[in-house]
Design a protein around this motif. Structure first.
Motif, PDB file in Angstrom:
ATOM      1  N   TYR A 367      43.062  67.169   4.480  1.00 27.21           N
ATOM      2  CA  TYR A 367      41.868  67.998   4.333  1.00 27.21           C
ATOM      3  C   TYR A 367      42.205  69.487   4.274  1.00 27.21           C
ATOM      4  O   TYR A 367      41.306  70.323   4.231  1.00 27.21           O
ATOM      5  N   ARG A 368      43.459  69.800   4.289  1.00 29.83           N
ATOM      6  CA  ARG A 368      43.956  71.175   4.192  1.00 29.83           C
ATOM      7  C   ARG A 368      43.388  72.076   5.288  1.00 29.83           C
ATOM      8  O   ARG A 368      43.131  73.272   5.077  1.00 29.83           O
ATOM      9  N   THR A 369      43.128  71.524   6.471  1.00 30.05           N
ATOM     10  CA  THR A 369      42.623  72.342   7.576  1.00 30.05           C
ATOM     11  C   THR A 369      43.800  72.936   8.340  1.00 30.05           C
ATOM     12  O   THR A 369      44.906  72.387   8.332  1.00 30.05           O
ATOM     13  N   SER A 427      35.881  70.204  -3.730  1.00 33.82           N
ATOM     14  CA  SER A 427      34.976  71.361  -3.575  1.00 33.82           C
ATOM     15  C   SER A 427      35.005  72.025  -2.207  1.00 33.82           C
ATOM     16  O   SER A 427      34.524  73.139  -2.062  1.00 33.82           O
ATOM     17  N   GLY A 428      35.543  71.384  -1.172  1.00 35.47           N
ATOM     18  CA  GLY A 428      35.471  71.956   0.177  1.00 35.47           C
ATOM     19  C   GLY A 428      34.018  72.181   0.561  1.00 35.47           C
ATOM     20  O   GLY A 428      33.149  71.361   0.256  1.00 35.47           O
ATOM     21  N   VAL A 429      33.738  73.339   1.213  1.00 39.80           N
ATOM     22  CA  VAL A 429      32.361  73.606   1.648  1.00 39.80           C
ATOM     23  C   VAL A 429      31.536  74.233   0.538  1.00 39.80           C
ATOM     24  O   VAL A 429      30.394  74.629   0.750  1.00 39.80           O
ATOM     25  N   ALA A 445      29.593  68.069  -7.092  1.00 43.75           N
ATOM     26  CA  ALA A 445      30.624  68.544  -6.157  1.00 43.75           C
ATOM     27  C   ALA A 445      31.080  67.412  -5.267  1.00 43.75           C
ATOM     28  O   ALA A 445      30.273  66.642  -4.746  1.00 43.75           O
ATOM     29  N   ASN A 446      32.409  67.331  -5.079  1.00 46.67           N
ATOM     30  CA  ASN A 446      32.961  66.225  -4.305  1.00 46.67           C
ATOM     31  C   ASN A 446      34.044  66.707  -3.342  1.00 46.67           C
ATOM     32  O   ASN A 446      34.792  67.644  -3.650  1.00 46.67           O
ATOM     33  N   ASP A 447      34.150  66.068  -2.187  1.00 45.58           N
ATOM     34  CA  ASP A 447      35.271  66.306  -1.279  1.00 45.58           C
ATOM     35  C   ASP A 447      35.493  65.058  -0.444  1.00 45.58           C
ATOM     36  O   ASP A 447      34.552  64.321  -0.130  1.00 45.58           O
ATOM     37  N   LEU A 448      36.750  64.854  -0.075  1.00 44.82           N
ATOM     38  CA  LEU A 448      37.095  63.661   0.713  1.00 44.82           C
ATOM     39  C   LEU A 448      36.729  63.856   2.183  1.00 44.82           C
ATOM     40  O   LEU A 448      36.428  62.885   2.887  1.00 44.82           O
ATOM     41  N   ASN A 449      36.783  65.105   2.644  1.00 44.61           N
ATOM     42  CA  ASN A 449      36.538  65.393   4.061  1.00 44.61           C
ATOM     43  C   ASN A 449      35.039  65.312   4.364  1.00 44.61           C
ATOM     44  O   ASN A 449      34.246  66.118   3.869  1.00 44.61           O
ATOM     45  N   MET A 474      34.073  61.257  -1.808  1.00 42.57           N
ATOM     46  CA  MET A 474      35.017  60.187  -2.149  1.00 42.57           C
ATOM     47  C   MET A 474      36.359  60.770  -2.554  1.00 42.57           C
ATOM     48  O   MET A 474      36.506  62.001  -2.688  1.00 42.57           O
ATOM     49  N   ASP A 475      37.323  59.920  -2.751  1.00 42.91           N
ATOM     50  CA  ASP A 475      38.637  60.372  -3.187  1.00 42.91           C
ATOM     51  C   ASP A 475      38.520  60.963  -4.602  1.00 42.91           C
ATOM     52  O   ASP A 475      37.757  60.451  -5.440  1.00 42.91           O
ATOM     53  N   GLY A 476      39.254  62.018  -4.876  1.00 36.08           N
ATOM     54  CA  GLY A 476      39.145  62.746  -6.139  1.00 36.08           C
ATOM     55  C   GLY A 476      39.348  61.859  -7.368  1.00 36.08           C
ATOM     56  O   GLY A 476      38.613  61.982  -8.357  1.00 36.08           O
TER      57      GLY A 476
HETATM   58  C1  LIG Z   1      42.390  73.675  -1.288  1.00 32.22           C
HETATM   59  S1  LIG Z   1      40.886  73.017  -0.718  1.00 32.22           S
HETATM   60  C2  LIG Z   1      39.807  73.721  -1.906  1.00 32.22           C
HETATM   61  C3  LIG Z   1      38.403  73.795  -1.466  1.00 32.22           C
HETATM   62  C4  LIG Z   1      37.513  74.699  -2.328  1.00 32.22           C
HETATM   63  N1  LIG Z   1      37.604  74.393  -3.708  1.00 32.22           N
HETATM   64  C5  LIG Z   1      37.810  76.140  -2.042  1.00 32.22           C
HETATM   65  O1  LIG Z   1      38.164  76.893  -2.938  1.00 32.22           O
HETATM   66  O2  LIG Z   1      37.668  76.538  -0.872  1.00 32.22           O
HETATM   67  C6  LIG Z   1      41.065  71.367  -1.176  1.00 32.22           C
HETATM   68  C7  LIG Z   1      39.936  70.465  -0.723  1.00 32.22           C
HETATM   69  O3  LIG Z   1      40.237  69.190  -1.237  1.00 32.22           O
HETATM   70  C8  LIG Z   1      39.869  68.205  -0.295  1.00 32.22           C
HETATM   71  N2  LIG Z   1      40.676  66.994  -0.561  1.00 32.22           N
HETATM   72  C9  LIG Z   1      41.929  66.732  -0.171  1.00 32.22           C
HETATM   73  N3  LIG Z   1      42.337  65.548  -0.659  1.00 32.22           N
HETATM   74  C10 LIG Z   1      41.313  65.079  -1.392  1.00 32.22           C
HETATM   75  C11 LIG Z   1      41.125  63.921  -2.160  1.00 32.22           C
HETATM   76  N4  LIG Z   1      42.089  62.982  -2.271  1.00 32.22           N
HETATM   77  N5  LIG Z   1      39.965  63.758  -2.785  1.00 32.22           N
HETATM   78  C12 LIG Z   1      38.985  64.666  -2.702  1.00 32.22           C
HETATM   79  N6  LIG Z   1      39.093  65.780  -1.980  1.00 32.22           N
HETATM   80  C13 LIG Z   1      40.250  66.008  -1.335  1.00 32.22           C
HETATM   81  C14 LIG Z   1      40.123  68.835   1.041  1.00 32.22           C
HETATM   82  O4  LIG Z   1      39.315  68.259   2.024  1.00 32.22           O
HETATM   83  C15 LIG Z   1      39.785  70.298   0.766  1.00 32.22           C
HETATM   84  O5  LIG Z   1      38.483  70.563   1.135  1.00 32.22           O
END
Ligand SMILES: C[S@@+](CC[C@H](N)C(=O)[O-])C[C@H]1O[C@@H](n2cnc3c(N)ncnc32)[C@H](O)[C@@H]1O
Length: 593
Positions: A367-369, A427-429, A445-449, A474-476
């Motif tokens: 989740y890149r936290t 998309s993150g938040v 917009a989609n995010d796994l977290n 869901m997963d990307g």
């Molecule tokens: C680098 S961040 C970018 C977030 C946003 N676009 C921004 O600019 O702040 C990457 C995001 O991808 C999500 N992520 C990681 N693996 C993923 C996956 N397999 N499928 C979907 N989202 C995923 C993470 O939770 C994180 O929120």
């Protein structure tokens, strides 16, 4: 864990930073040792305010033990950063001060954040008394006037002149002869902030004048400089102390003139003094000795840190800001002083900054936290960030946010129009998705977290854009496949893939997305913006290769941009390309075999 903090000779002189004041009695987990200040450092001191110059106020060194107890819960004593500077000032009538300020500018103190025109207590006179002051006023009148200005009680020996007596009655009784209740209005009317502050200042006999949170100007002694001025201005000069009893101001002179006599002052100042005495042979300008005290709040963050950290350690000067949170990225060498650094960062950036955190570890999780440690301030990592005029709720402990990408996000958004339909795969938040929704027709917009998705939904509502955004969790790869096999596929014009570590490897999800559709349909091939890192000598070539392999294509026409250097030799890149028809119609069944 006990650690030692050493301040080497370049730092603060021993007399100015006694170790006892710097740290508590039981100096755990940190102790500090100080070395003597060497004179060589003193000679290198530049013009202007410096912690290496000035003296410490004498009251501070009187009872260090008591101070130490008071400071026991702090990491260092803020008072040890108080410095007193001896200066000379020109006391001038208030009405002349701005004209003189611009005339003498090159000879004034000109220190950052310190006004050249200073005020000290009792430099003002009640405006109603001003008409009484004039060139014809007698010395006895001035005594009575000063008696009133300085608040002495009636009946202290002096008989008031008829004019002052009438003035006194006028102040005490109203037109009908009833005594005025000065506080009545205050009691019955709600306080108006600004006015009251001024009133209070006035009623307290100008107590607050000359003092701010960062500095204080005080007159030490009147310059017994009549002799000096006589020498300068001739025998006919008949100066007396406090020649001007109206409102006055101090013009703080250049620090180099602090110890000089009147005749040693530069010609420009002498001319001003001479002009002043020209007609009346009586100068209203006076040279006075004064003290300028600079407090802890005056000094900049890097000045304080430079004084506190051992020589050779790079002073951390930059940090990332996320809402009310200052996000440090401390090096190994800073870690023993992390709390100290955080306190200074907090003190110097309040009230905008309320929390100071440090990144503990590199980002490893999906989740890149970030793993963050709160070093100072309140412990809440939930904050609100304003970007592109939008407001985003973020919890730094559980979701990704990077303020440094704001410019890149803006660049991307500039390429979108109202005809676009955007698909944000990671998309993150929602910094891209929500900002895009303001411009474009529709956003997916989609995010796994799941927590990021929760914040994403909340931010959509918060920015009143929930009707234009559809949110997925869901997963990307699955998201790309699902959305492009739905009826929405043909409307999508832009795809954003901001997961620089892995996004390129998700591109294979586009292979064969239109295979099931008749080729004679009218297709839109979306523009894909994919982010990636590269440490290669030729980052563009390296990233291009990764894209080509993921798409299983021989040739892809890509527009490549370097976004920023994230670490020495490591670039973040953005590749933008139209999804090749050959990829969209690729026969995946044949590839699988
Ligand atoms: C680098 S961040 C970018 C977030 C946003 N676009 C921004 O600019 O702040 C990457 C995001 O991808 C999500 N992520 C990681 N693996 C993923 C996956 N397999 N499928 C979907 N989202 C995923 C993470 O939770 C994180 O929120």
């Amino acid at each position: 864990m006990a650690m030692k903090l050493f301040l080497r000779p370049h730092s603060i002189p021993l007399i100015t930073l006694p170790p006892k004041l710097l740290f508590p009695k039981n100096p755990k987990p940190l102790t500090i040792s100080l070395f003597c200040f060497n004179t060589q450092a003193q000679t290198q001191i530049h013009y202007g305010p410096s912690l290496h110059k000035g003296t410490k106020p004498s009251s501070q060194s009187q009872n260090p033990q008591q101070q130490q107890e008071e400071q026991s819960d702090l990491m260092f004593d803020e008072q040890s950063f108080t410095r007193v500077f001896d200066l000379t000032a020109l006391r001038v009538p208030a009405k002349d001060c701005f004209a003189l300020e611009s005339r003498l500018r090159g000879h004034l103190l000109n220190w950052p954040r310190i006004r050249n025109v200073a005020r000290v207590p009792n430099d003002d006179v009640d405006p109603s008394l001003l008409p009484l002051l004039g060139s014809t006023i007698q010395q006895e009148d001035l005594v009575s006037l000063e008696r009133r200005i300085h608040g002495k009680a009636e009946g202290d020996g002096d008989v008031l002149s008829p004019v002052l007596y009438r003035d006194k009655l006028a102040r005490e009784f109203n037109a009908r002869g009833f005594i005025k209740f000065r506080n009545l209005a205050k009691i019955s009317r709600p306080k108006r902030k600004k006015k009251n502050v001024k009133e209070e200042e006035r009623s307290e006999g100008n107590k607050g004048i000359g003092k701010s949170e960062i500095a204080l100007v005080e007159v030490v002694e009147e310059e017994e400089g009549e002799g000096d001025l006589k020498g300068l201005l001739g025998d006919e000069f008949k100066g007396t102390r406090r020649k001007w009893s109206g409102p006055t101001r101090l013009l703080l002179l250049d620090e180099r003139y602090a110890a000089r006599k009147a005749e040693e002052l530069p010609e420009a100042i002498k001319v001003v003094l001479k002009e002043d005495t020209g007609q009346s042979t009586r100068s209203t300008f006076e040279l006075v000795r004064c003290k300028l005290t600079l407090f802890y709040d005056y000094w900049q963050m890097d000045e304080i840190l430079e004084a506190l950290l051992p020589k050779g350690i790079i002073v951390p000067s930059a940090f990332e800001t996320v809402g009310h949170i200052a996000h440090l990225n401390l090096r190994e060498e800073h870690l023993p002083y992390k709390n100290l650094i955080a306190k200074v960062v907090l003190d110097k950036n309040k009230p905008k900054i309320q929390t100071v955190v440090n990144k503990i570890d590199a980002i490893h999780n999906d989740y890149r936290t970030m793993q963050l440690e709160v070093l100072a301030g309140n412990h809440s990592l939930v904050t609100t960030v304003v970007e592109n005029g939008m407001r985003f709720h973020v919890d730094l402990a559980t979701v990704y946010w990077n303020s440094r990408l704001a410019t890149e996000r803006q660049r991307l958004l500039n390429g979108f129009t109202y005809r676009d339909v955007v698909c944000d795969v990671f998309s993150g938040v929602g910094p891209i998705a929500i900002s895009a929704a303001k411009i474009v027709k529709r956003v997916y917009a989609n995010d796994l977290n799941p927590i990021a998705v929760e914040y994403l939904e909340r931010n959509c509502v918060f920015n009143k854009l929930e009707k234009k955004i559809k949110v997925f969790n869901m997963d990307g790869r699955r998201f790309i496949q699902a959305i492009f096999s739905s009826d929405k596929a043909n409307s999508i014009t832009q795809v954003v893939m901001n997961l620089p570590n892995d996004a390129a490897e998700y591109l294979d999800a586009f292979r064969g997305i239109y295979t099931d559709r008749p080729k004679n349909e009218d297709f839109t091939f979306p523009m894909i913006h994919v982010y990636g890192f590269s440490k290669a000598q030729d980052p563009e070539f390296d990233f291009h290769e990764r894209l080509r392999i993921a798409l299983s294509e021989v040739e892809v026409n890509v527009e490549m941009r370097r976004v920023r250097l994230v670490a020495p030799g490591k670039w973040m890149l953005c590749a933008s390309f139209v999804l090749p028809e050959s990829v969209a119609f690729a026969d995946t069944t044949r590839l699988d075999m």
